[in-house]
Design a protein around this motif. Sequence first.
Motif, PDB file in Angstrom:
ATOM      1  N   TYR A 145       0.824  -1.219   0.000  1.00 18.72           N
ATOM      2  CA  TYR A 145       0.000   0.000   0.000  1.00 18.72           C
ATOM      3  C   TYR A 145       0.859   1.271   0.000  1.00 18.72           C
ATOM      4  O   TYR A 145       0.323   2.369   0.129  1.00 18.72           O
ATOM      5  N   GLY A 146       2.179   1.100  -0.068  1.00 16.52           N
ATOM      6  CA  GLY A 146       3.066   2.254  -0.079  1.00 16.52           C
ATOM      7  C   GLY A 146       3.368   2.794   1.306  1.00 16.52           C
ATOM      8  O   GLY A 146       3.964   3.859   1.448  1.00 16.52           O
ATOM      9  N   THR A 147       2.967   2.080   2.361  1.00 19.41           N
ATOM     10  CA  THR A 147       3.223   2.534   3.728  1.00 19.41           C
ATOM     11  C   THR A 147       4.501   1.894   4.268  1.00 19.41           C
ATOM     12  O   THR A 147       5.123   1.078   3.592  1.00 19.41           O
ATOM     13  N   VAL A 148       4.879   2.287   5.499  1.00 19.11           N
ATOM     14  CA  VAL A 148       6.125   1.819   6.107  1.00 19.11           C
ATOM     15  C   VAL A 148       5.791   1.065   7.405  1.00 19.11           C
ATOM     16  O   VAL A 148       5.123   1.623   8.271  1.00 19.11           O
ATOM     17  N   VAL A 149       6.231  -0.179   7.504  1.00 17.81           N
ATOM     18  CA  VAL A 149       5.861  -1.018   8.645  1.00 17.81           C
ATOM     19  C   VAL A 149       7.101  -1.708   9.238  1.00 17.81           C
ATOM     20  O   VAL A 149       8.022  -2.052   8.506  1.00 17.81           O
TER      21      VAL A 149
END
Lengths: 300, 306
Positions: A145-149
Amino acid sequence: MTDNRLSGPLADPAGDAGYPADHPERVGFFTDTSVCIGCKACEVACKQWNLLPEDGVELTGMSYDNTGALGASTWRHVAFIEQHVENGSAAATAPESVDLGMPGMGPSGGDGSVRWLMSSDVCKHCTHAACLDVCPTGALFRTEYGTVVVQDDVCNGCGYCVPACPYGVIDIRPGDGGAFKCTMCYDRQGAGLAPACATACPTESIQYGPLEELRERAAARVDELHAQGVTEARLYGHEPDDGVGGDGAFFLLLDEPEVYGLPPDPVVTTRDLPSMWRCAAAAAATGAALVAGCFLGRKK
Amino acid sequence: MTEVDTSADFRSYYGKPVLKEPVWKVPDVPAYLYMGGLAGSSSTMALLAELTGRPTLARNGRITAAVGATASVVALVHDLGRPTRFLNMLRVFKPTSPLSVGSWILAPFSALAGAAAASDVTGYLPTLGRLSAGVAGVIAPAMTTYTAVLLSDTAVPAWHEMHRELPFVFAGSAVASAGGMGMITTPVAQAGPARRMAVAGSALELAATERIHRREGIVGEVYEKGRAGKVLRMAKALTVAGAATALLAGRSRTIAVASGLCLTVAGVATRYGVFAAGRVSARDPRYTIVPQRERKSAEERLGAMD
Ligand code: SF4
Ligand code: SF4
């Protein structure tokens, strides 16, 4: 390798991270602080959904903010700013400053009143995320989703991500040793749900959705506020050509970013990495040459 | 040149820091920084001593390199909490992470430096030992400056802003420390290059530190104020004293040892001071907000002009 691997605008961070072309579109948060009522539903919902431990209960004296800052166990943080405004100023006459029934400050009937600025802060899920760049283990990764985890089973607690984040978001949880921050409810996204904070927010101050759509909505909202005379309304973190390539979580603010505890002009730390290694190589060579020079000449 | 008015008020959120302070521990991390530099330069010194027929200096350099590199790994592991966490660093090679690159420099270097010293001391496998020493000597210069990149690649203003100067401070300090250790461990007759290293390294370190102090903007302040400033002033005085006595150390072993000790303490103090300055600059929102605000306002002025 594109030029924008370390900084600059990047249309598709997930694609850049290697996801196939049919990956989901990039999602994000748009936090419109002009409608935030400081209810902290987001803070609570986040704690509940993500089973975050408490991180100290104390009175900070910072208005209604007893949380203090984002941290390993606080992934949403509502900032409270009490500002005195002169009667007749733009802020005092702004049509959206309705009486919330909040307790007043100072003697009543004075000249001027209190303006409340409230803003729910969160990890920015940067397009170029310094935390992700510097992590030596690969514990921090870019999602589809283009997020950072962060994957806590891979994180070794080296703490490098902590000072690397230009927003001061990610932190090590004492006792546990690993780094933690907002995941944008990666588990809920997978099930087609919106993050807990956005779901719980009663005023839609926190909006979740495809980032492009949010950016359009935000631009329209700023225009609307400007038309109403709220000239201090501005967007923060929405520009794809800013120092971090634009934020996956951006804000509508009613004052300068630093008033909310946000950096005015953050830059992804790794932008300067090539120049850092060049300087380090030059310095290492200089040192080695100095040592070699010391062995020249007389054998003594 | 625009003067930054350091007395000007700036706005912040209740004076709270914008950045998170590094969680790295003291003395673990400053020790790690110092030991790595000492080991790197000692290894280069040992290699050149070997090639120029100074066997005692070569052996002592190798031992210092091995001890320094091992201590550097131990300090890192202690900061991480568990040895497996250091091994975890080697699970991937990540060019964008200076800690990953650094671990890949530190791990082979410490193994080779250890092997070289062990072979030298025990006399076993001399060829392999010399080969290890040779390869370690080639990696060695990287050991002296990668830690500067490690610090600079953060949002910590005092480290990030000084990313051009810090590697030279660390390289100079590493050469001076290795020279100092060479003077302490090796008889005067063979320690000539170590004495010259003490002087040359100190000169490089002092010149690079001077550039930090001359940098415009408010961030340089943290290298002068408070505890960090005090420690760095002490480091400078000891460096000058160490370098000056090194010039006379050819006459007596006592002077050589005194000079070497000065440089050792100076090297540790330099790392500690740089580390402390970084922490202060992260803790005080002024050093994050004021320079960024200046930069943004300048850009906005430029934008308004066209
Ligand atoms: S805000 Fe900080 S923690 Fe969040 S993605 Fe950006 S660099 Fe990482
Ligand atoms: S603390 Fe964990 S997530 Fe942060 S850089 Fe180190 S390994 Fe990566």
